[in-house]
Design a protein around this motif. Structure first.
Motif, mmCIF file in Angstrom:
data_model
loop_
_atom_site.group_PDB
_atom_site.id
_atom_site.type_symbol
_atom_site.label_atom_id
_atom_site.label_comp_id
_atom_site.label_asym_id
_atom_site.label_seq_id
_atom_site.Cartn_x
_atom_site.Cartn_y
_atom_site.Cartn_z
ATOM 1 N N GLY A 82 0.786 -1.226 0.000
ATOM 2 C CA GLY A 82 0.000 0.000 0.000
ATOM 3 C C GLY A 82 0.818 1.276 0.000
ATOM 4 N N VAL A 83 2.138 1.144 0.000
ATOM 5 C CA VAL A 83 3.010 2.317 0.027
ATOM 6 C C VAL A 83 3.545 2.605 -1.377
ATOM 7 N N VAL A 84 3.430 3.864 -1.808
ATOM 8 C CA VAL A 84 3.947 4.298 -3.105
ATOM 9 C C VAL A 84 5.230 5.084 -2.875
ATOM 10 N N VAL A 85 6.306 4.638 -3.517
ATOM 11 C CA VAL A 85 7.615 5.267 -3.347
ATOM 12 C C VAL A 85 7.999 5.978 -4.642
ATOM 13 N N GLY A 86 8.159 7.299 -4.563
ATOM 14 C CA GLY A 86 8.639 8.051 -5.714
ATOM 15 C C GLY A 86 10.134 7.875 -5.851
ATOM 16 N N SER A 87 10.581 7.291 -6.971
ATOM 17 C CA SER A 87 11.994 6.990 -7.181
ATOM 18 C C SER A 87 12.597 7.989 -8.167
ATOM 19 N N HIS A 147 18.590 -0.179 -10.351
ATOM 20 C CA HIS A 147 19.310 -0.675 -9.170
ATOM 21 C C HIS A 147 18.698 -0.112 -7.884
ATOM 22 N N THR A 148 18.488 1.204 -7.844
ATOM 23 C CA THR A 148 17.973 1.815 -6.623
ATOM 24 C C THR A 148 16.509 1.440 -6.383
ATOM 25 N N ALA A 149 15.735 1.305 -7.450
ATOM 26 C CA ALA A 149 14.351 0.850 -7.291
ATOM 27 C C ALA A 149 14.321 -0.570 -6.746
ATOM 28 N N THR A 161 16.659 -11.556 -3.649
ATOM 29 C CA THR A 161 15.704 -10.603 -3.098
ATOM 30 C C THR A 161 16.482 -9.395 -2.599
ATOM 31 N N THR A 162 16.238 -8.249 -3.205
ATOM 32 C CA THR A 162 17.021 -7.047 -2.914
ATOM 33 C C THR A 162 16.218 -5.976 -2.199
ATOM 34 N N MET A 202 9.737 9.457 -0.787
ATOM 35 C CA MET A 202 10.574 9.825 -1.923
ATOM 36 C C MET A 202 11.983 9.309 -1.661
ATOM 37 N N THR A 203 12.596 8.695 -2.664
ATOM 38 C CA THR A 203 13.948 8.178 -2.507
ATOM 39 C C THR A 203 14.859 8.796 -3.566
ATOM 40 N N PHE A 204 16.006 9.304 -3.110
ATOM 41 C CA PHE A 204 16.983 9.948 -3.984
ATOM 42 C C PHE A 204 18.350 9.302 -3.759
ATOM 43 N N SER A 205 18.966 8.810 -4.814
ATOM 44 C CA SER A 205 20.370 8.405 -4.739
ATOM 45 C C SER A 205 21.170 9.302 -5.674
#
Length: 230
Positions: A82-87, A147-149, A161-162, A202-205
């Motif tokens: 149920g969680v949406v992550v903006g990559s 990779h980050t996703a 499993t990553t 939100m995830t930022f690499s």
């Protein structure tokens, strides 16, 4: 000033107007009421490294997932469901076996009909959007974004499993091109999109070096407003 500017975008998340303007019009703009500053949105490379081929592995749970005790958290029912992550990255390979079932789908958009069905300003944004290229297709042509996703939601279908949250959904926000180049304004535009479309995380690499002189005030405003929006 007609004809002196093009590619004009209003970025509401931090009250920024992005545009390509002729040099001679800048002094006039700087004197306009309400202008805090004018900044050159210079293209920069966020991925200052090269990636080699990964060695072959036996399918397993990646060591770092066990190290942070993610399986124990999963056992308590927290898997990212149920969680949406903006990559925010170079895009994501939405066909990758480990991610294909975990890509966010825009419920208000009809695929490939060339129409902005939900009226959000982006045509055919089914999986997110390519803000760097101005395209509906945020496919990753580099590999870093995939990779980050995968670090977020890779479920191990194709091997290891990553993903820390293997039931989360990835909203693909392509803010860098396939060589890793990008602009601050594209990231701010994507933050606006993520908030509007209901991303929870939100995830930022990626990042701007201090020596490049990023607009820290605009960054702080964008992220503070995103936090205030929930």
């Amino acid at each position: 000033m007609k004809g002196e500017a093009k590619e004009i975008r209003s970025i509401w998340i931090n009250n920024v107007v992005s545009a390509e303007v002729k040099k001679g019009v800048i002094p006039t703009l700087s004197k306009m009421e309400g202008i805090r500053s004018i900044d050159w949105d210079e293209e920069r490379n966020m991925l200052l490294f090269t990636e080699g081929a990964d060695p072959p592995r036996i399918a397993s749970l990646e060591w770092n997932i066990s190290l942070i005790n993610a399986p124990a958290v999963w056992a308590q029912g927290f898997t990212g469901m149920g969680v949406v992550v903006g990559s925010f990255d170079t895009g994501t390979n939405y066909n990758h076996l480990d991610l294909a079932d975990h890509i966010w789908i825009n419920p208000g958009e009809i695929p490939s009909n060339g129409i902005d069905d939900d009226g959000n300003g982006y045509v055919d944004d089914i999986y997110g959007y390519d803000f760097n290229g101005g395209s509906w297709d945020p496919m990753d042509g580099h590999g870093h974004g995939t990779h980050t996703a995968g670090t977020v939601a890779g479920d191990g279908t194709a091997g290891d499993t990553t993903g820390v949250a293997p039931d989360a959904q990835i909203m693909i926000l392509k803010v860098l091109d396939n060589t890793g180049n990008g602009f601050e304004s594209d990231v701010w535009d994507a933050i606006s999109y993520a908030v509007t479309e209901g991303a929870h995380v939100m995830t930022f690499s990626i990042g701007w070096r201090h020596i490049w002189g990023p607009d820290r005030t605009a960054w702080r405003s964008a992220l503070d407003n995103a936090l205030s929006a929930g």
